[in-house]
Design an enzyme around this catalytic site. Sequence first.
Site, mmCIF file in Angstrom:
data_model
loop_
_atom_site.group_PDB
_atom_site.id
_atom_site.type_symbol
_atom_site.label_atom_id
_atom_site.label_comp_id
_atom_site.label_asym_id
_atom_site.label_seq_id
_atom_site.Cartn_x
_atom_site.Cartn_y
_atom_site.Cartn_z
ATOM 1 N N LYS A 54 36.588 41.553 36.302
ATOM 2 C CA LYS A 54 37.773 40.480 35.689
ATOM 3 C C LYS A 54 38.495 40.397 33.888
ATOM 4 O O LYS A 54 39.525 40.453 33.814
ATOM 5 C CB LYS A 54 36.671 39.000 36.086
ATOM 6 C CG LYS A 54 36.352 38.724 37.620
ATOM 7 C CD LYS A 54 35.578 37.755 38.091
ATOM 8 C CE LYS A 54 35.594 38.472 39.288
ATOM 9 N NZ LYS A 54 34.887 37.633 40.300
ATOM 10 N N GLN A 98 31.454 32.441 37.810
ATOM 11 C CA GLN A 98 30.934 33.076 38.782
ATOM 12 C C GLN A 98 29.549 32.376 39.170
ATOM 13 O O GLN A 98 29.110 31.727 39.199
ATOM 14 C CB GLN A 98 30.570 34.372 37.921
ATOM 15 C CG GLN A 98 30.069 35.196 38.975
ATOM 16 C CD GLN A 98 31.292 36.068 39.705
ATOM 17 O OE1 GLN A 98 32.516 36.305 39.121
ATOM 18 N NE2 GLN A 98 31.122 36.566 41.065
ATOM 19 N N ASP A 121 39.948 30.333 41.471
ATOM 20 C CA ASP A 121 39.196 30.976 42.596
ATOM 21 C C ASP A 121 40.091 29.933 43.896
ATOM 22 O O ASP A 121 39.756 30.608 44.979
ATOM 23 C CB ASP A 121 37.781 30.916 42.319
ATOM 24 C CG ASP A 121 37.154 31.726 41.812
ATOM 25 O OD1 ASP A 121 37.542 33.310 42.457
ATOM 26 O OD2 ASP A 121 35.835 31.521 41.798
#
Length: 295
Positions: A54, A98, A121
């Site tokens: 990412k 994460q 997200d």
Amino acid sequence: MTAKRIDGKAAAQAIRDQVAMRVAEFAGQTGRPPGLATVLVGEDPASAVYVRSKNRATAEAGMVSFAHSLPDTTSEDELLQLVTDLNADGRVDGILVQLPLPAHIDSARVIETIDPAKDVDGFHPINAGRLASGLPSLVPCTPLGCLHLLKQELGDLTGLNAVVVGRSNIVGKPLAQLLLAENCTVTIAHSRTRDVSDVVRNGDVVIAAVGRAEMIRGDWIQPGATVIDVGINRVPTDDGKGRLVGDVAYDEAVAIAGAITPVPGGVGPMTIAMLMRNTLVAAHRRAGLADPEGL
Ligand SMILES: NC(=O)c1ccc[n+]([C@@H]2O[C@H](COP(=O)([O-])OP(=O)(O)OC[C@H]3O[C@@H](n4cnc5c(N)ncnc54)[C@H](OP(=O)(O)O)[C@@H]3O)[C@@H](O)[C@H]2O)c1
């Protein structure tokens, strides 16, 4: 009949190229590039690989990457403080923590602390609620990637029977909302569904997000259906290295479906591409600009 193989890698690259173009325009308009902060807690090797990709994709798109890597002894309060600092940092348009987090940290609390405007997200309850209400929101990356592949393959989805297998907050539920918004007739199957094979057989479109290697067999698929396989499962091999397979028995399904995503090379690359897209969108909205067109 052999199904068409849907190339997620190519689709993802096309999106990343478009994002990179728009990043340059954004920087020209606002005087700064969009920024994405990633937060990794602990040493889980799979999570470390995801976060590295990412960060790399962020830099490749011309955006600024703020990478925070914390030890697994980090307390919940310390993590919440970092998120609060990132919320206040004007250079940061997107915040990605994460998952999974170490067991001593309450993930829901962390997600709820992220500014919904920076929640690239799309996991914050505000964004989930806005998606369900048909309001503009930041949408989880994997479902967004699945929808993109489906629309690229089928065009208008109106009236299609879509079967989503899996009801997680990360994939199944938001995907069902997206498909409903595209006028599909949506069925969500899960671990308590009776006769799941019969339910799947009703799908013109089948999305598998279960996490069970090759659970969905070829004879569950309606001939000609479009199959999107979200699953990533490592199965053992003789050489000890293991290999990745999806939730769909690809070799069986490819003989029956009309089109199908492979694993790897299907949905996986789309997730990162959509993270880049969401960061660009968040940057536009925070700068008071209209959403970038065509993304
Ligand atoms: N490609 C990507 O970028 C990407 C991104 C995210 C996830 N994934 C992969 O996608 C898969 C799903 O991820 P997730 O986070 O959604 O997983 P998850 O949170 O574990 O959810 C799995 C879902 O599958 C359902 N399920 C389990 N066994 C079932 C069965 N026998 N029949 C029908 N449904 C069943 C569960 O039902 P209940 O709710 O009843 O327990 C649950 O809703 C995993 O393999 C994951 O690695 C890939």
